[in-house]
Design an enzyme around this catalytic site. Structure first.
Site, PDB file in Angstrom:
ATOM      1  N   LYS A  39       0.841  -1.206   0.000  1.00 18.98           N
ATOM      2  CA  LYS A  39       0.000   0.000   0.000  1.00 18.98           C
ATOM      3  C   LYS A  39       0.871   1.249   0.000  1.00 18.98           C
ATOM      4  CE  LYS A  39      -1.549   1.603   4.041  1.00 18.98           C
ATOM      5  NZ  LYS A  39      -1.188   2.969   4.447  1.00 18.98           N
ATOM      6  N   ASN A  40       1.903   1.271   0.859  1.00 21.48           N
ATOM      7  CA  ASN A  40       2.704   2.484   1.026  1.00 21.48           C
ATOM      8  C   ASN A  40       3.705   2.723  -0.092  1.00 21.48           C
ATOM      9  OD1 ASN A  40       1.224   3.061   3.231  1.00 21.48           O
ATOM     10  ND2 ASN A  40       2.745   2.396   4.721  1.00 21.48           N
ATOM     11  N   CYS A 134      -4.468  12.872  13.328  1.00 20.75           N
ATOM     12  CA  CYS A 134      -5.152  11.577  13.164  1.00 20.75           C
ATOM     13  C   CYS A 134      -5.002  10.795  14.449  1.00 20.75           C
ATOM     14  CB  CYS A 134      -4.629  10.841  11.939  1.00 20.75           C
ATOM     15  SG  CYS A 134      -3.299   9.696  12.250  1.00 20.75           S
ATOM     16  N   ARG A 139       0.818  14.654  13.321  1.00 24.25           N
ATOM     17  CA  ARG A 139       1.304  14.412  11.945  1.00 24.25           C
ATOM     18  C   ARG A 139       1.264  15.658  11.056  1.00 24.25           C
ATOM     19  NH1 ARG A 139      -0.983   8.739   9.850  1.00 24.25           N
ATOM     20  NH2 ARG A 139       0.878   8.863   8.556  1.00 24.25           N
ATOM     21  N   ASP A 322       4.816   0.505  12.101  1.00 22.21           N
ATOM     22  CA  ASP A 322       3.600  -0.111  11.566  1.00 22.21           C
ATOM     23  C   ASP A 322       3.438  -1.577  11.967  1.00 22.21           C
ATOM     24  OD1 ASP A 322       3.644   1.730   8.401  1.00 22.21           O
ATOM     25  OD2 ASP A 322       3.115   2.317  10.443  1.00 22.21           O
ATOM     26  N   ARG A 414      -8.450  -0.410   5.153  1.00 18.70           N
ATOM     27  CA  ARG A 414      -7.632   0.654   4.572  1.00 18.70           C
ATOM     28  C   ARG A 414      -6.271   0.149   4.127  1.00 18.70           C
ATOM     29  NH1 ARG A 414      -6.984   6.099   7.575  1.00 18.70           N
ATOM     30  NH2 ARG A 414      -5.791   6.279   5.641  1.00 18.70           N
TER      31      ARG A 414
END
Ligand code: EPZ
Length: 434
Positions: A39-40, A134, A139, A322, A414
Site C-alpha cells: 500500500k505504502n 489523526c 502528523r 507499523d 484501509r
C-alpha cells in the site's frame, strides 16, 4: 457540500463501513499465504503518474485496499483517466483540469498530500486540504512545505487548505530536520521536473521510496542515491510512459508472520522480500520462533514458549512503527515482561485499552508500554481505532478464548486486502459480518 455528502454516503455503501469481523480463537494457523503489493508504495507511485501526460502502467497494485481506491478516486477527481487492463492499473494524466485535493477526500486518507509535489512540479499550482491530526498523532506536513519553499514555491495556508504556486520549481539543497517517509517522496516527485540540481539530505530509507525512485527513473527521471540518506536529482523538462511492478507489502507480510507465531502455528508467507523484514525476523527469532527465509518467502513455526524481546520503533531499517501494535499482541503470549518504545508517533498505543479489555496486562508510561505475559486472553467485542491497531486486535482474537468481534473494520480495510479470507485460508475460524 452536496458533493461531499454524496461522496461520504458512497463510501458507506461501497466500503461496508459498518462491517464487523467475528473470530473464534484457539486454532493454530497452518499453510501458505501470498502477500499483496505494498500500500505504502502504491500510493506514491499512483501520485507519480501525475508527472506525465503519457500512460503509466502499475502492476501488483493492491486494488482492494481502500486507501488505494481513494487515491485513484482522487486522481480521477483531478482529471486522470484510470482503468484496469487485466491486473495492471493504467493511469493517464493527459486531461488534468482540477488542482484541488478536497477536504472530504484528504480527511479519509492523509496520503492524499502526495499529489502536492507532482501537481506543483508539472502544473505550477496545487491546492490540498491540510490533513489535520489523526488517531496516532498530530502528523504535521511542515517539512513537505518547507522543502517546496526551498524549491521556490509560494506557500499559503487559508481556510484549512495549503496552496502551492511556482512558475517552475528550482532545484535546491534541502536537509530534512527529521526523517519523514511521505515528505521524502513528495520532494523527490517535486524535484524531478524542477530546473537544475536538487540534493535532499536525511531522507527516509524505507523500501517504498526506492520503489518510487525505480518508477520515476523508468519515466525518464535523473535520480541517484536511493537506499542512502542523500538523494540527488537533476531535473528534466518532461517525463514519459512507463511500466512498473509494486514491491510486496512488508507490513502485511509481518502481520501474517506474527499470526503464525501467536497461534502456535506453521505458516509460510510467499511473494515477500525477506530482507525488508530483517528487524522483525531478528525479534521473532529472539522470542523463540523457528524461521526459514527463502528467496521470496519466509516460513515461521512456533511450537514452544515465547520469550519477551523488547523493541524500539525507528525509521527503516530498524523496527517499523507499523508492526508495533501487532508485535504487542504477540508479546502478551510471551513469558515475562516486554518493553515497547514507540518513538515515531506520539499517540500509537490506542490498541492497549482494547487489548486490556481482552485481559492483557499492559502498563503504559509515556511512549513506553510494558507487556506482562503470558496472559490467557479472553474474547470480547473490541473497537478498532486505526489501521495497525485493528490488525493487533484481530491477532489477539486468533489466540483468545471464545469469540472476539472487531468493530469499525473499515480501519483494517484501509491497508489489508480481505484479510479475513487470507486468514481463513490458513485455518482461522473468522468471518466478516456485513
Ligand atoms: C508513512 O507516514 C506511512 N504512510 C505510515 O504508515 C508510517 O507509519 C510512517 O510513514 C512511518 O513509517 C505512508 O507511507 C502512506 P512520517 P508519514 O512523515 O509519511 C513527523 C500505515 O499504517 N513529521 O515519516 O505520514 C510525524 O508527525 C501508515 O500504513 C513532522 O513532524 O510519516 C511523525 O511523528 C500509518 N513533519 C514523524 O515525523 C512533517 O512534515 C514521521 O512521520 C512530516 C512528518
Amino acid at each position: 457540500m452536496f458533493i461531499c455528502g454524496l461522496f461520504s454516503s458512497f463510501l458507506v455503501i461501497k466500503w461496508g463501513i459498518m462491517d464487523k469481523i467475528r473470530i473464534v480463537g484457539g486454532r493454530p494457523l497452518d499453510g501458505e499465504v501470498r502477500v499483496s503489493g505494498a500500500k505504502n508504495s502504491a500510493l506514491p507511485c499512483i501520485a507519480a503518474s501525475l508527472l506525465t501526460a503519457d500512460p503509466v502502467f502499475l502492476r501488483n497494485v493492491p486494488g482492494k485496499v481502500r486507501d488505494v481506491s481513494t487515491m485513484i478516486l482522487l486522481l480521477e477527481h483531478l482529471g486522470t483517466n484510470a482503468s484496469w487492463e487485466g491486473s495492471a492499473l493504467r493511469l493517464q494524466a493527459d486531461a488534468i483540469d482540477e488542482f484541488e485535493a478536497p477536504y472530504d477526500m484528504v480527511k479519509t486518507m492523509r496520503a492524499s498530500v502526495l499529489v502536492l509535489g507532482p501537481l506543483v512540479a508539472r502544473f505550477g499550482k496545487a491546492v490540498v486540504s491540510l490533513p489535520g491530526g489523526c488517531a496516532i498523532g498530530a502528523r504535521p506536513i511542515d517539512m513537505h512545505l518547507e522543502g517546496l519553499q526551498a524549491f521556490g514555491a509560494e506557500i499559503r495556508i487559508e481556510h484549512g487548505y495549503v496552496s502551492a504556486r511556482a512558475k517552475r520549481l528550482k532545484g535546491a539543497h534541502y536537509r530534512f530536520p527529521n526523517i519523514t517517509v511521505t515528505g521524502t517522496e513528495n520532494l523527490i516527485m517535486a524535484a524531478v521536473l524542477a530546473e537544475g540540481k536538487t540534493v535532499l539530505e536525511n531522507c527516509a530509507l524505507e523500501p517504498e521510496i526506492a520503489d518510487l525512485i525505480a518508477l520515476l527513473r523508468m519515466m525518464g527521471a535523473n535520480i541517484s542515491g536511493e537506499d542512502t540518506p542523500t538523494v540527488t536529482i537533476h531535473g528534466v523538462d518532461s517525463l514519459y510512459t512507463a511500466q512498473h511492478s509494486i514491491i510486496p507489502d512488508r507490513i502485511e507480510a509481518g502481520t501474517f508472520l506474527i499470526a503464525g507465531a501467536i497461534t502456535g502455528g506453521s505458516v509460510t508467507v510467499t511473494h515477500c522480500v525477506p530482507g525488508h523484514l530483517a528487524a522483525l525476523l531478528e525479534k521473532l527469532g529472539k522470542s523463540g520462533c523457528r524461521l526459514d527465509a527463502g528467496q521470496n518467502s519466509v516460513h515461521i513455526e512456533n511450537h514452544g514458549q515465547l520469550h519477551p524481546s523488547d523493541i524500539e520503533t525507528h525509521p527503516y531499517p530498524l523496527f517499523p512503527t507499523d508492526l508495533q501494535a501487532q508485535y504487542m499482541a504477540l508479546m502478551t503470549q510471551a513469558n515475562g515482561i516486554c518493553r515497547i518504545h514507540e518513538n515515531i508517533f506520539e499517540n500509537r498505543f490506542m490498541h492497549v485499552a482494547e487489548l486490556q479489555r481482552m485481559r492483557a496486562d499492559i502498563k503504559v508510561h509515556g511512549h513506553v508500554a510494558e507487556v506482562h505475559g503470558r496472559t490467557a486472553l479472553s474474547g470480547a467485542c473490541v473497537m478498532a481505532t486505526d489501521l495497525r491497531a485493528s490488525a493487533s486486535l484481530l491477532l489477539a482474537g486468533l489466540v483468545a478464548e471464545g469469540v472476539t468481534v472487531l468493530q469499525r473494520v473499515y480501519h483494517i480495510d484501509r491497508g489489508y486486502e480481505r484479510i479475513e479470507e487470507k486468514l481463513r485460508q490458513l485455518g482461522a475460524e473468522i468471518e466478516r459480518i456485513s
